[in-house]
Design an enzyme around this catalytic site. Sequence first.
Site, PDB file in Angstrom:
ATOM      1  N   GLY A  84       0.830  -1.208   0.000  1.00 40.12           N
ATOM      2  CA  GLY A  84       0.000   0.000   0.000  1.00 40.12           C
ATOM      3  C   GLY A  84       0.857   1.247   0.000  1.00 40.12           C
ATOM      4  O   GLY A  84       2.081   1.182   0.090  1.00 40.12           O
ATOM      5  N   ARG A  87       4.008   5.854   1.904  1.00 37.02           N
ATOM      6  CA  ARG A  87       4.506   7.231   2.054  1.00 37.02           C
ATOM      7  C   ARG A  87       3.991   8.140   0.947  1.00 37.02           C
ATOM      8  O   ARG A  87       4.499   9.249   0.762  1.00 37.02           O
ATOM      9  CB  ARG A  87       6.026   7.245   2.068  1.00 37.02           C
ATOM     10  CG  ARG A  87       6.650   6.547   0.868  1.00 37.02           C
ATOM     11  CD  ARG A  87       8.135   6.688   0.898  1.00 37.02           C
ATOM     12  NE  ARG A  87       8.782   5.825  -0.059  1.00 37.02           N
ATOM     13  CZ  ARG A  87      10.070   5.879  -0.331  1.00 37.02           C
ATOM     14  NH1 ARG A  87      10.826   6.757   0.276  1.00 37.02           N
ATOM     15  NH2 ARG A  87      10.594   5.045  -1.202  1.00 37.02           N
ATOM     16  N   LYS A 106       4.688  12.194  -2.686  1.00 35.68           N
ATOM     17  CA  LYS A 106       5.486  11.048  -2.245  1.00 35.68           C
ATOM     18  C   LYS A 106       6.461  11.519  -1.174  1.00 35.68           C
ATOM     19  O   LYS A 106       7.253  12.422  -1.409  1.00 35.68           O
ATOM     20  CB  LYS A 106       6.244  10.432  -3.430  1.00 35.68           C
ATOM     21  CG  LYS A 106       7.048   9.181  -3.041  1.00 35.68           C
ATOM     22  CD  LYS A 106       7.546   8.447  -4.271  1.00 35.68           C
ATOM     23  CE  LYS A 106       8.411   7.248  -3.893  1.00 35.68           C
ATOM     24  NZ  LYS A 106       8.862   6.517  -5.079  1.00 35.68           N
ATOM     25  N   ARG A 176      -2.114  -0.254  -9.505  1.00 31.73           N
ATOM     26  CA  ARG A 176      -1.026  -1.175  -9.888  1.00 31.73           C
ATOM     27  C   ARG A 176      -1.553  -2.591 -10.088  1.00 31.73           C
ATOM     28  O   ARG A 176      -2.658  -2.905  -9.648  1.00 31.73           O
ATOM     29  CB  ARG A 176       0.006  -1.219  -8.735  1.00 31.73           C
ATOM     30  CG  ARG A 176       0.633   0.113  -8.451  1.00 31.73           C
ATOM     31  CD  ARG A 176       0.625   0.435  -6.958  1.00 31.73           C
ATOM     32  NE  ARG A 176       0.908   1.875  -6.757  1.00 31.73           N
ATOM     33  CZ  ARG A 176       2.116   2.387  -6.725  1.00 31.73           C
ATOM     34  NH1 ARG A 176       3.153   1.587  -6.783  1.00 31.73           N
ATOM     35  NH2 ARG A 176       2.294   3.674  -6.612  1.00 31.73           N
ATOM     36  N   ASP A 245       3.884  -4.654  -7.473  1.00 33.24           N
ATOM     37  CA  ASP A 245       3.315  -3.439  -6.865  1.00 33.24           C
ATOM     38  C   ASP A 245       3.866  -2.174  -7.524  1.00 33.24           C
ATOM     39  O   ASP A 245       3.398  -1.076  -7.229  1.00 33.24           O
ATOM     40  CB  ASP A 245       3.561  -3.397  -5.351  1.00 33.24           C
ATOM     41  CG  ASP A 245       5.028  -3.549  -4.992  1.00 33.24           C
ATOM     42  OD1 ASP A 245       5.635  -4.545  -5.414  1.00 33.24           O
ATOM     43  OD2 ASP A 245       5.573  -2.672  -4.298  1.00 33.24           O
TER      44      ASP A 245
HETATM   45  P1  AMP Z   1       9.124   0.651  -3.233  1.00 34.92           P
HETATM   46  O1  AMP Z   1      10.157  -0.415  -3.257  1.00 34.92           O
HETATM   47  O2  AMP Z   1       9.683   2.042  -3.048  1.00 34.92           O
HETATM   48  O3  AMP Z   1       8.193   0.586  -4.386  1.00 34.92           O
HETATM   49  O4  AMP Z   1       8.259   0.425  -1.905  1.00 34.92           O
HETATM   50  C1  AMP Z   1       7.650  -0.793  -1.579  1.00 34.92           C
HETATM   51  C2  AMP Z   1       6.655  -0.576  -0.457  1.00 34.92           C
HETATM   52  O5  AMP Z   1       7.299  -0.036   0.704  1.00 34.92           O
HETATM   53  C3  AMP Z   1       5.539   0.390  -0.790  1.00 34.92           C
HETATM   54  O6  AMP Z   1       4.367  -0.085  -0.181  1.00 34.92           O
HETATM   55  C4  AMP Z   1       6.001   1.681  -0.162  1.00 34.92           C
HETATM   56  O7  AMP Z   1       4.925   2.530   0.176  1.00 34.92           O
HETATM   57  C5  AMP Z   1       6.723   1.195   1.079  1.00 34.92           C
HETATM   58  N1  AMP Z   1       7.782   2.109   1.533  1.00 34.92           N
HETATM   59  C6  AMP Z   1       8.986   2.314   0.957  1.00 34.92           C
HETATM   60  N2  AMP Z   1       9.693   3.217   1.644  1.00 34.92           N
HETATM   61  C7  AMP Z   1       8.913   3.615   2.684  1.00 34.92           C
HETATM   62  C8  AMP Z   1       9.080   4.536   3.770  1.00 34.92           C
HETATM   63  N3  AMP Z   1      10.187   5.242   3.932  1.00 34.92           N
HETATM   64  N4  AMP Z   1       8.049   4.668   4.630  1.00 34.92           N
HETATM   65  C9  AMP Z   1       6.928   3.957   4.492  1.00 34.92           C
HETATM   66  N5  AMP Z   1       6.709   3.078   3.517  1.00 34.92           N
HETATM   67  C10 AMP Z   1       7.687   2.907   2.609  1.00 34.92           C
HETATM   68 MG    MG Z   2       6.552   0.886  -5.070  1.00 37.28          MG
END
Ligand code: AMP
Ligand code: MG
Length: 482
Positions: A84, A87, A106, A176, A245
Amino acid sequence: MPLANTFAALPPAFYTRLMPTPLPAPYFVAASAPAARLIGLDPALLAQPDYVELLSGNSVAERSLPLAAVYSGHQFGVWAGQLGDGRAILLGDIATASGPMELQLKGAGATPYSRMGDGRAVLRSSIREFLCSEAMAALGIPTSRALAIMGSNQGIVRETVETAAVVTRMAPSFVRFGSFEHWYARKKPAELKILADYVIDSFYPQLRDSANPYASLLQEVCTRTAHMIAHWQAVGFMHGVMNTDNMSILGLTLDYGPFGFMEAFDAEHICNHTDSQGRYSYANQPQVGHRNCHALGQALLPLIGEVPLAQAALDSYEPAFAAKMNELLRAKLGLRTEQGDDTRLFDAMFAVMQANHVDFTNFFRALGNLQLHAPDSDAPLRDMFIDRPAFDAWAVQYRARLLAEHSVDAARKLAMDQVNPKYVLRNYLAQVAIDKAQQQDYAEVAQLLAVLQKPFDEQPEHQHYAALPPDWASHLEVSCSS
Ligand code: AMP
Ligand code: MG
């Protein structure tokens, strides 16, 4: 800012309504003028205090119903369960000439989907996402857009302490593949249908009247994904984290993290330091796209009803990819006609590029200067190869192919320069801009953006942005840390 929020009309199970977490003492870092114009905004306004407040999450437009959406997904081939917007906060959508555009912050604070994360994004990764989104758009590749970056001196802990930033992203939708997998995994066919109907009605209305709209949706997403990845391959773009995702239901390049552009050509290159197995290497991207479409097909199966229909839709991926890839490669080589043995010419080219690790971008750009009847003109091109006879042998085939279609040097160069970019976002270029920005000097972010917004123009005054990476750049490592 006249915002509606169409996504918020879905039942509450699809998201959590919440406000962004204010960013302490936000300031303007950068904005993209073309992105601003896309939503009818005067780009100059984005540096004004009202917009700094709005695009850092410190104030919220009147009709905005901010929310974080829920989704799940497969990460590195493993079912990850619920993810989900951890951030990202959707502010709403804004009407444009080509339909509604969603605005998403973001790095705007924690949400119920943050898991262990802090809900923030650092300036470093925000600059990378901002620059690459706009660079990809200028290259003509389907992508989410980036409107602006707002920064703050708030400390954010990653490997070291960095500072926080918020990027405003724009796309018609951020739904997604994982948004569908979420309801499939939870065995909630009613929610699955609501989401599929929302996507079809909003973004694929032409599929509504087809015999099986859900099979048609799968087929359309397969085609768009295949085309998007063909575009990636053609410019040497590597996404780095092709988890389901991060796969857009609209076939847009989404969630820029540890991406990279191919420099010294190596088909096995892995741009993401965290991807130790090379699952998402350059060479693997096309088949990963197919596999991700399978995950989407699986999730849509309860709606499609019949396995053969889903299978037929999935089977459209490979031919769609091959046709687009060959079309793009013919254009890169300045070929106007299609010949049966074109793929042999392409394969031989990639083999000699691989053996000599030539710079991907500069090779294709220089290839446009080849003159049919003057092999001496090949000198700058030949000099990119250690094994010059190997290049010469390929050039003989290439010249023969050009002669056979009566190619004209000047016209071919003109056409090739419109598809082979001179400027791409090399890691070291991004790093130089990031290093300066971390010293509160944002001029290089703006300058680099300006160069990347005209990737096919010669821009002789900016020649150095096309230079090979300097020695220090060989130590650059890009990981999932963001
Ligand atoms: P990503 O690899 O950036 O696509 O992130 C994968 C998942 O981790 C997604 O659900 C993001 O919302 C969550 N996520 C990544 N970085 C953070 C963060 N610093 N704080 C909260 N959720 C995060
Ligand atoms: Mg992502």
